[in-house]
Motif scaffolding. Structure first.
Motif, short mmCIF file in Angstrom:
data_model
loop_
_atom_site.label_atom_id
_atom_site.label_comp_id
_atom_site.label_asym_id
_atom_site.label_seq_id
_atom_site.Cartn_x
_atom_site.Cartn_y
_atom_site.Cartn_z
N THR A 1 0.65 -1.21 -0.09
CA THR A 1 -0.06 -0.11 0.00
C THR A 1 0.71 1.17 -0.17
OG1 THR A 1 -1.53 -1.20 1.24
CG2 THR A 1 -2.00 1.32 1.14
N TYR A 2 2.03 1.15 0.75
CA TYR A 2 2.69 2.35 0.70
C TYR A 2 3.36 2.63 -0.48
CZ TYR A 2 6.85 5.19 1.68
OH TYR A 2 7.99 6.15 1.36
N LEU A 3 4.08 1.61 -1.07
CA LEU A 3 4.45 1.54 -2.59
C LEU A 3 3.21 2.38 -3.42
CD1 LEU A 3 6.35 -1.64 -3.16
CD2 LEU A 3 7.21 0.53 -2.68
N ASP A 4 2.04 2.00 -3.40
CA ASP A 4 1.04 2.34 -4.27
C ASP A 4 0.99 3.94 -4.01
OD1 ASP A 4 -1.12 2.04 -6.10
OD2 ASP A 4 -2.50 2.44 -4.36
N VAL A 5 0.83 4.50 -2.73
CA VAL A 5 0.68 5.80 -2.34
C VAL A 5 1.77 6.52 -3.11
CG1 VAL A 5 0.84 7.63 -0.37
CG2 VAL A 5 -0.41 5.21 0.11
N VAL A 6 2.97 6.16 -3.00
CA VAL A 6 4.13 7.30 -3.71
C VAL A 6 4.29 6.77 -5.04
CG1 VAL A 6 5.13 7.22 -1.19
CG2 VAL A 6 6.04 5.51 -2.85
N SER A 7 3.67 5.81 -5.69
CA SER A 7 4.02 5.28 -6.71
C SER A 7 4.06 6.42 -7.86
CB SER A 7 3.22 4.36 -7.32
OG SER A 7 2.00 4.63 -7.41
N ASP A 8 3.35 7.32 -7.93
CA ASP A 8 3.20 8.53 -8.69
C ASP A 8 4.32 9.48 -8.73
OD1 ASP A 8 0.78 7.41 -9.92
OD2 ASP A 8 -0.28 8.85 -8.78
N PHE A 9 5.12 9.39 -7.49
CA PHE A 9 6.21 10.39 -7.35
C PHE A 9 7.71 9.93 -7.66
CE2 PHE A 9 2.35 11.77 -5.01
CZ PHE A 9 2.23 12.91 -5.54
N VAL A 10 7.54 8.63 -7.26
CA VAL A 10 8.96 8.00 -7.58
C VAL A 10 9.64 7.83 -8.94
CG1 VAL A 10 10.18 5.88 -7.35
CG2 VAL A 10 8.57 6.52 -5.40
N LEU A 11 10.90 8.45 -8.80
CA LEU A 11 11.68 8.59 -10.14
C LEU A 11 13.10 7.56 -9.92
CD1 LEU A 11 11.18 12.05 -11.05
CD2 LEU A 11 10.18 10.25 -12.34
N THR A 12 13.28 6.84 -11.02
CA THR A 12 14.68 6.16 -11.07
C THR A 12 15.50 7.15 -11.59
OG1 THR A 12 14.33 5.17 -13.23
CG2 THR A 12 13.42 4.02 -11.52
N PRO A 13 16.68 6.98 -11.76
CA PRO A 13 17.78 8.12 -12.09
C PRO A 13 17.54 8.62 -13.54
CG PRO A 13 18.90 6.80 -10.82
CD PRO A 13 17.67 6.14 -10.67
N GLN A 14 17.10 7.52 -14.58
CA GLN A 14 16.78 7.50 -15.79
C GLN A 14 15.62 8.37 -15.90
OE1 GLN A 14 19.00 7.29 -18.19
NE2 GLN A 14 17.57 8.34 -19.47
N GLU A 15 14.52 7.78 -15.34
CA GLU A 15 13.37 8.65 -15.34
C GLU A 15 13.28 9.88 -15.00
OE1 GLU A 15 10.46 4.74 -14.13
OE2 GLU A 15 11.11 6.07 -12.65
N TYR A 16 14.09 10.34 -13.99
CA TYR A 16 14.41 11.67 -13.42
C TYR A 16 15.06 12.41 -14.74
CZ TYR A 16 16.36 15.98 -11.31
OH TYR A 16 16.65 17.21 -11.09
N VAL A 17 16.02 11.98 -15.50
CA VAL A 17 16.45 12.48 -16.51
C VAL A 17 15.72 12.63 -17.88
CG1 VAL A 17 18.16 12.33 -18.45
CG2 VAL A 17 18.73 11.80 -16.05
N ASP A 18 14.83 11.77 -17.87
CA ASP A 18 13.49 11.85 -19.29
C ASP A 18 12.57 13.13 -18.68
OD1 ASP A 18 15.25 9.98 -20.38
OD2 ASP A 18 13.87 8.20 -19.78
N ALA A 19 12.23 12.82 -17.43
CA ALA A 19 11.10 13.77 -17.15
C ALA A 19 11.92 15.30 -17.12
CB ALA A 19 10.42 13.47 -15.66
N CYS A 20 12.90 15.41 -16.64
CA CYS A 20 13.44 16.80 -16.59
C CYS A 20 13.92 17.43 -17.66
CB CYS A 20 14.61 16.70 -15.42
SG CYS A 20 13.97 16.58 -13.81
N GLY A 21 14.18 16.46 -18.59
CA GLY A 21 14.73 17.10 -19.86
C GLY A 21 16.28 17.47 -19.91
N ALA A 22 16.84 16.64 -18.99
CA ALA A 22 18.46 16.87 -18.32
C ALA A 22 19.12 16.45 -19.60
CB ALA A 22 18.89 16.10 -17.29
#
Length: 454
Positions: A423-444
């Motif tokens: 349940t905890y994982l479900d609560v935060v799932s929309d916010f958790v980013l892996t390093p590559q997901e962060y790069v992709d989402a940020c346009g780094a």
């Protein structure tokens, strides 16, 4: 002025720049000023440092422990303690005096090899050579801040060593992992807290290897413990767009008269003299007024009690619309949240891990994190605010309990403070980013992706 409150680094409380007589005279003047200066109590000045809420959290786990649950892993994320202002205003002659300085020596090799018997050095700020009037640099930890963390560290010792028996009585470097933002006040706060958790008589100081606490950090360009504008172009765009939203512009209009009063009080011709899109005007004004208030200093001319209260209310609104909200939390703190979740997953998977991970950050760490878990109250995180993530286990089952300054928080969908792992994982799932997901989402850029901390 207050000659007794301010401070820079680790753990020495001697004057940096004057004779003892001069410091004593300034302290006397400060004491008189404090008696005649109106102050407006703020929760912002410090989180509850009483041991009671933390011990009560231990008592509230009694039923879980009776049912076979036991503590498996703890992560503590906290804001630095009381400090000097982080922004200097033109022409401000407020006198800030610091007496908490840096004492250290050079360590060569890995922390296991460090020899603490070498020459000790003290780093001192030159009086009159800083942005702030006095001998303090911007954003320095004060002696109040040091004491806040020292006391809370002792509270954690009472909770996790004495009450639970979870941590060992004497320091063992294999049981604790520590990291701080690469900012002096965050490092100093971590030092102070570790001193409270493991005071000198528990650290085996006869063994230099065990006496050196390893505390990790990284270059600011790669920091993810707070929103990183330099690493995330998309965050810049999002924050800029928010400041053109109807809600933001309506608030700007509603506070126009207050803004005019504050500009006059600080002798500023415009907000842009101290503010930017990344750090809006009311964030900087709040910092100026709150730091003065926390030290009993006088307010600028024209800042009455009602103006102060209105400014705090306006600044809190702007802060919550700026970075303390669910809209910016994913880009602002999502990759750090990913690290916290990954550390808990390591324990869930049965892999080796320290018992405790500690992170010294900022209000921009705590506020966004509370938003990712659906438990942010809208109140600006105070100095030395602590967010604890306790991972509990029982025969292969795991649950997460979130504590904020000792109080249990119930996340959405969890039902109780002990939230099942899935349940905890479900609560935060929309916010958790892996390093590559962060790069992709940020346009780094690819350079930033290459050097993202693993």
């Amino acid at each position: 002025i207050n000659a007794d409150y301010m401070g820079v680094s680790s753990l020495s409380n001697q004057s940096l720049w004057m004779t003892p007589l001069a410091v004593a005279l300034l302290a006397l003047v400060a004491a008189v000023a404090a008696k005649t200066t109106p102050t407006y109590p703020l929760p912002y000045c410090g989180a509850n440092s009483s041991v009671s809420p933390w011990i009560e959290s231990g008592h509230r786990s009694a039923d879980m422990r009776a049912a076979g649950w036991e503590l498996a892993f703890v992560q503590i994320v906290f804001r630095h303690g009381d400090r000097t202002p982080v922004v200097g205003f033109p022409g401000d002659e407020t006198l800030w005096l610091c007496n908490l300085d840096s004492v250290d020596n050079v360590g060569v090799g890995s922390y296991e090899e460090v020899d603490l018997r070498g020459q000790i050095f003290r780093q001192l700020q030159l009086y009159g050579r800083n942005v702030l009037n006095g001998n303090c640099s911007l954003g320095e930890l004060t002696t109040i801040g040091h004491k806040q963390h020292n006391v809370i560290g002792a509270n954690f010792r009472e909770l996790y060593v004495d009450h639970y028996g979870f941590l060992p009585e004497t320091y063992d470097p294999k049981t604790i992992w520590a990291r701080n933002n690469n900012i002096p006040r965050c490092y100093q706060s971590m030092q102070s807290e570790l001193q409270g958790l493991y005071p000198e008589h528990t650290r085996g100081v006869h063994e230099p290897i065990d006496a050196a606490f390893p505390v990790y950090t990284m270059d600011p360009v790669n920091e993810n413990m707070s929103p990183n504008y330099g690493n995330c172009p998309a965050l810049n765009s999002l924050v800029a767009a928010q400041q053109q939203s109807p809600e933001w512009l309506a608030q700007v209009n509603a506070t126009a008269a207050l803004t005019a009063t504050l500009l006059k009080a600080f002798a500023l011709s415009s907000e842009s003299e101290v503010a930017s899109t990344q750090y809006p005007f009311y964030i900087d004004v709040y910092d100026q007024l709150a730091t003065r208030n926390c030290h009993g200093m006088s307010m600028p001319p024209g800042v009455t009690a009602s103006v102060f209260e209105d400014t705090i209310a306006a600044a809190t609104w702007f802060a919550n619309a700026w970075l303390f909200n669910v809209t910016t939390a994913r880009l602002g703190i999502g990759s750090f949240l990913g690290e916290l979740v990954a550390a808990m997953q390591t324990v869930v998977d049965g892999q080796a891990s320290p018992l405790l991970r500690m992170y010294a950050g900022q209000d921009l760490t705590i506020g966004p994190l509370l938003n990712t878990m659906g438990v942010y109250s809208g109140v600006w995180p105070p100095y030395a605010a602590h967010l604890s993530l306790e991972l509990w286990q029982n025969n292969g089952q795991f649950a997460v309990r979130v504590l904020y300054n000792g109080a249990e928080l119930v996340m959405p969908g969890c039902g109780t403070a002990f939230c099942p792992w899935a349940t905890y994982l479900d609560v935060v799932s929309d916010f958790v980013l892996t390093p590559q997901e962060y790069v992709d989402a940020c346009g780094a850029s690819s350079f930033q992706a290459k050097h993202w901390p693993r």
